[in-house]
Design a protein around this motif. Structure first.
Motif, PDB file in Angstrom:
ATOM      1  N   LEU A  62       6.686  74.303  10.842  1.00  0.00           N
ATOM      2  CA  LEU A  62       6.890  75.710  11.183  1.00  0.00           C
ATOM      3  C   LEU A  62       7.035  76.552   9.914  1.00  0.00           C
ATOM      4  O   LEU A  62       6.516  77.665   9.840  1.00  0.00           O
ATOM      5  CB  LEU A  62       8.131  75.844  12.062  1.00  0.00           C
ATOM      6  N   ILE A  63       7.701  76.005   8.903  1.00  0.00           N
ATOM      7  CA  ILE A  63       7.821  76.704   7.619  1.00  0.00           C
ATOM      8  C   ILE A  63       6.440  76.891   6.999  1.00  0.00           C
ATOM      9  O   ILE A  63       6.119  77.963   6.482  1.00  0.00           O
ATOM     10  CB  ILE A  63       8.753  75.923   6.674  1.00  0.00           C
ATOM     11  N   LEU A  64       5.598  75.872   7.078  1.00  0.00           N
ATOM     12  CA  LEU A  64       4.243  75.969   6.562  1.00  0.00           C
ATOM     13  C   LEU A  64       3.445  77.039   7.306  1.00  0.00           C
ATOM     14  O   LEU A  64       2.715  77.818   6.698  1.00  0.00           O
ATOM     15  CB  LEU A  64       3.536  74.615   6.662  1.00  0.00           C
ATOM     16  N   LEU A  65       3.608  77.096   8.626  1.00  0.00           N
ATOM     17  CA  LEU A  65       2.897  78.111   9.408  1.00  0.00           C
ATOM     18  C   LEU A  65       3.363  79.515   9.046  1.00  0.00           C
ATOM     19  O   LEU A  65       2.553  80.444   8.979  1.00  0.00           O
ATOM     20  CB  LEU A  65       3.095  77.862  10.906  1.00  0.00           C
ATOM     21  N   VAL A  66       4.647  79.694   8.790  1.00  0.00           N
ATOM     22  CA  VAL A  66       5.151  81.004   8.383  1.00  0.00           C
ATOM     23  C   VAL A  66       4.552  81.389   7.026  1.00  0.00           C
ATOM     24  O   VAL A  66       4.125  82.533   6.821  1.00  0.00           O
ATOM     25  CB  VAL A  66       6.696  81.009   8.332  1.00  0.00           C
ATOM     26  N   PHE A  67       4.499  80.434   6.104  1.00  0.00           N
ATOM     27  CA  PHE A  67       3.889  80.700   4.799  1.00  0.00           C
ATOM     28  C   PHE A  67       2.415  81.065   4.952  1.00  0.00           C
ATOM     29  O   PHE A  67       1.940  82.019   4.335  1.00  0.00           O
ATOM     30  CB  PHE A  67       4.047  79.473   3.893  1.00  0.00           C
ATOM     31  N   ALA A  90       1.029  82.351   7.550  1.00  0.00           N
ATOM     32  CA  ALA A  90       0.951  83.663   8.196  1.00  0.00           C
ATOM     33  C   ALA A  90       1.140  84.783   7.177  1.00  0.00           C
ATOM     34  O   ALA A  90       0.432  85.792   7.213  1.00  0.00           O
ATOM     35  CB  ALA A  90       2.007  83.761   9.298  1.00  0.00           C
ATOM     36  N   LEU A  91       2.080  84.610   6.252  1.00  0.00           N
ATOM     37  CA  LEU A  91       2.285  85.625   5.217  1.00  0.00           C
ATOM     38  C   LEU A  91       1.071  85.717   4.300  1.00  0.00           C
ATOM     39  O   LEU A  91       0.635  86.816   3.938  1.00  0.00           O
ATOM     40  CB  LEU A  91       3.541  85.303   4.407  1.00  0.00           C
ATOM     41  N   LEU A  92       0.505  84.568   3.941  1.00  0.00           N
ATOM     42  CA  LEU A  92      -0.693  84.551   3.108  1.00  0.00           C
ATOM     43  C   LEU A  92      -1.862  85.211   3.828  1.00  0.00           C
ATOM     44  O   LEU A  92      -2.611  85.992   3.245  1.00  0.00           O
ATOM     45  CB  LEU A  92      -1.026  83.104   2.741  1.00  0.00           C
ATOM     46  N   PHE A  93      -1.999  84.927   5.124  1.00  0.00           N
ATOM     47  CA  PHE A  93      -3.058  85.527   5.921  1.00  0.00           C
ATOM     48  C   PHE A  93      -2.868  87.039   6.025  1.00  0.00           C
ATOM     49  O   PHE A  93      -3.837  87.801   5.931  1.00  0.00           O
ATOM     50  CB  PHE A  93      -3.064  84.898   7.322  1.00  0.00           C
ATOM     51  N   ALA A  94      -1.630  87.486   6.218  1.00  0.00           N
ATOM     52  CA  ALA A  94      -1.363  88.923   6.322  1.00  0.00           C
ATOM     53  C   ALA A  94      -1.712  89.630   5.011  1.00  0.00           C
ATOM     54  O   ALA A  94      -2.278  90.734   5.027  1.00  0.00           O
ATOM     55  CB  ALA A  94       0.096  89.158   6.686  1.00  0.00           C
ATOM     56  N   TRP A  95      -1.389  89.007   3.888  1.00  0.00           N
ATOM     57  CA  TRP A  95      -1.735  89.592   2.591  1.00  0.00           C
ATOM     58  C   TRP A  95      -3.250  89.701   2.436  1.00  0.00           C
ATOM     59  O   TRP A  95      -3.785  90.736   2.041  1.00  0.00           O
ATOM     60  CB  TRP A  95      -1.132  88.743   1.477  1.00  0.00           C
ATOM     61  N   GLY A  96      -3.953  88.610   2.773  1.00  0.00           N
ATOM     62  CA  GLY A  96      -5.408  88.618   2.680  1.00  0.00           C
ATOM     63  C   GLY A  96      -6.042  89.599   3.657  1.00  0.00           C
ATOM     64  O   GLY A  96      -7.007  90.293   3.334  1.00  0.00           O
ATOM     65  N   LEU A  97      -5.487  89.679   4.860  1.00  0.00           N
ATOM     66  CA  LEU A  97      -6.023  90.592   5.861  1.00  0.00           C
ATOM     67  C   LEU A  97      -5.850  92.042   5.430  1.00  0.00           C
ATOM     68  O   LEU A  97      -6.710  92.881   5.695  1.00  0.00           O
ATOM     69  CB  LEU A  97      -5.341  90.347   7.210  1.00  0.00           C
TER      70      LEU A  97
END
Length: 53
Positions: free
Chosen positions: A5-10, A12-19
């Motif tokens: 779950l920690i990996l998925l949160v990380f 998600a943050l990386l994806f949001a930055w890229g998006l």
């Protein structure tokens, strides 16, 4: 807390930055941005759910 779950949160943050960078490049409106985020959240929850089976 589950390490997956920690990996998925990380991710998600990386994806949001890229998006955010992609949104600026393609001039997506708020509706397109929200749609992409909703699809990503559903996909990540499905991936996380598969690891729990």
């Amino acid at each position: 807390m589950d390490s997956g779950l920690i990996l998925l949160v990380f991710l998600a943050l990386l994806f949001a930055w890229g998006l955010n960078r992609v949104r600026r490049a393609f001039r997506l409106g708020p509706v397109g941005y929200a749609g992409v985020m909703i699809v990503f959240i559903i996909a990540m929850l499905l991936v996380w759910g598969q690891t729990k089976v």
